[in-house]
Design a protein around this motif. Structure first.
Motif, mmCIF file in Angstrom:
data_model
loop_
_atom_site.group_PDB
_atom_site.id
_atom_site.type_symbol
_atom_site.label_atom_id
_atom_site.label_comp_id
_atom_site.label_asym_id
_atom_site.label_seq_id
_atom_site.Cartn_x
_atom_site.Cartn_y
_atom_site.Cartn_z
ATOM 1 N N GLU A 43 0.831 -1.210 0.000
ATOM 2 C CA GLU A 43 0.000 0.000 0.000
ATOM 3 C C GLU A 43 0.862 1.255 0.000
ATOM 4 N N ALA A 44 1.992 1.222 0.690
ATOM 5 C CA ALA A 44 2.922 2.352 0.684
ATOM 6 C C ALA A 44 3.517 2.569 -0.709
ATOM 7 N N ASP A 45 3.580 1.481 -1.503
ATOM 8 C CA ASP A 45 4.065 1.570 -2.886
ATOM 9 C C ASP A 45 2.953 1.961 -3.861
ATOM 10 N N GLY A 46 1.767 2.241 -3.340
ATOM 11 C CA GLY A 46 0.665 2.683 -4.182
ATOM 12 C C GLY A 46 -0.260 1.587 -4.669
ATOM 13 N N TRP A 47 -0.127 0.388 -4.143
ATOM 14 C CA TRP A 47 -0.986 -0.719 -4.553
ATOM 15 C C TRP A 47 -2.299 -0.686 -3.774
ATOM 16 N N GLN A 48 -3.368 -1.139 -4.429
ATOM 17 C CA GLN A 48 -4.658 -1.353 -3.778
ATOM 18 C C GLN A 48 -4.827 -2.865 -3.644
ATOM 19 N N ILE A 49 -4.782 -3.353 -2.440
ATOM 20 C CA ILE A 49 -4.795 -4.792 -2.188
ATOM 21 C C ILE A 49 -6.227 -5.317 -2.184
ATOM 22 N N ARG A 50 -6.447 -6.380 -2.957
ATOM 23 C CA ARG A 50 -7.744 -7.070 -2.963
ATOM 24 C C ARG A 50 -7.705 -8.222 -1.962
ATOM 25 N N SER A 51 -6.606 -9.014 -1.997
ATOM 26 C CA SER A 51 -6.430 -10.103 -1.029
ATOM 27 C C SER A 51 -4.984 -10.576 -1.060
ATOM 28 N N ILE A 52 -4.587 -11.170 0.046
ATOM 29 C CA ILE A 52 -3.280 -11.805 0.155
ATOM 30 C C ILE A 52 -3.518 -13.175 0.767
ATOM 31 N N LYS A 53 -3.014 -14.206 0.089
ATOM 32 C CA LYS A 53 -3.164 -15.563 0.607
ATOM 33 C C LYS A 53 -1.826 -16.281 0.504
ATOM 34 N N THR A 54 -1.780 -17.491 1.021
ATOM 35 C CA THR A 54 -0.582 -18.310 0.964
ATOM 36 C C THR A 54 -0.721 -19.299 -0.189
ATOM 37 N N GLU A 55 0.310 -19.369 -1.030
ATOM 38 C CA GLU A 55 0.306 -20.274 -2.177
ATOM 39 C C GLU A 55 1.736 -20.680 -2.490
ATOM 40 N N ASP A 56 2.006 -21.970 -2.649
ATOM 41 C CA ASP A 56 3.345 -22.494 -2.988
ATOM 42 C C ASP A 56 4.427 -22.009 -2.028
ATOM 43 N N GLY A 57 4.078 -21.855 -0.755
ATOM 44 C CA GLY A 57 5.046 -21.421 0.241
ATOM 45 C C GLY A 57 5.342 -19.932 0.212
ATOM 46 N N CYS A 58 4.578 -19.179 -0.578
ATOM 47 C CA CYS A 58 4.766 -17.730 -0.711
ATOM 48 C C CYS A 58 3.484 -17.015 -0.290
ATOM 49 N N TYR A 59 3.594 -15.704 -0.196
ATOM 50 C CA TYR A 59 2.385 -14.886 -0.139
ATOM 51 C C TYR A 59 2.009 -14.563 -1.580
ATOM 52 N N GLU A 60 0.730 -14.692 -1.898
ATOM 53 C CA GLU A 60 0.224 -14.353 -3.222
ATOM 54 C C GLU A 60 -0.725 -13.174 -3.054
ATOM 55 N N ALA A 61 -0.391 -12.071 -3.702
ATOM 56 C CA ALA A 61 -1.206 -10.862 -3.585
ATOM 57 C C ALA A 61 -1.999 -10.635 -4.861
ATOM 58 N N TYR A 62 -3.264 -10.362 -4.699
ATOM 59 C CA TYR A 62 -4.130 -9.918 -5.791
ATOM 60 C C TYR A 62 -4.362 -8.445 -5.533
ATOM 61 N N ALA A 63 -4.012 -7.616 -6.501
ATOM 62 C CA ALA A 63 -4.039 -6.180 -6.253
ATOM 63 C C ALA A 63 -4.127 -5.404 -7.552
ATOM 64 N N VAL A 64 -4.237 -4.094 -7.404
ATOM 65 C CA VAL A 64 -4.093 -3.151 -8.508
ATOM 66 C C VAL A 64 -2.861 -2.327 -8.155
ATOM 67 N N ASP A 65 -1.867 -2.330 -9.067
ATOM 68 C CA ASP A 65 -0.623 -1.625 -8.756
ATOM 69 C C ASP A 65 -0.777 -0.119 -8.932
ATOM 70 N N SER A 66 0.292 0.600 -8.694
ATOM 71 C CA SER A 66 0.249 2.072 -8.736
ATOM 72 C C SER A 66 -0.030 2.617 -10.131
ATOM 73 N N LYS A 67 0.101 1.775 -11.164
ATOM 74 C CA LYS A 67 -0.179 2.196 -12.546
ATOM 75 C C LYS A 67 -1.587 1.810 -12.985
ATOM 76 N N GLY A 68 -2.338 1.178 -12.085
ATOM 77 C CA GLY A 68 -3.711 0.786 -12.399
ATOM 78 C C GLY A 68 -3.838 -0.592 -13.013
#
Length: 89
Positions: A43-68
């Motif tokens: 969010e500090a980088d300008g992203w709008q977060i829809r959800s964050i979940k765990t996948e393949d041992g990572c965090y997987e973020a669904y979002a809209v980045d600062s460029k839309g």
């Protein structure tokens, strides 16, 4: 003796298979940072977060980045370094 050799070969093949089928992020859970910290960073980088979940041992973020652009991105749960992902736009 034959059974011991066959058993050893099986264990070796199993270990190699597990290593090849590993997860994108190989970080022990005890070393993970909270997902809220990743959300705050993005969010500090300008992203709008829809959800964050765990996948393949990572965090997987669904979002809209600062460029839309819609983004599906994977992050190392310890360092928050981006592993890979996809974006539209």
């Amino acid at each position: 003796m034959k059974n011991i050799l066959i058993g050893a070969l099986f264990l070796n093949a199993t270990a190699v298979g597990a290593a090849l089928a590993g997860e994108k992020c190989d970080v022990p859970v005890a070393e993970w940072q909270p997902r809220e910290a990743l959300q705050t960073k993005l969010e500090a980088d300008g992203w709008q977060i829809r959800s964050i979940k765990t996948e393949d041992g990572c965090y997987e973020a669904y979002a809209v980045d600062s460029k839309g652009n819609k983004v599906e991105a994977y992050f190392d749960p310890k360092t928050f370094k981006r592993v890979d992902g996809e974006s539209e736009g």
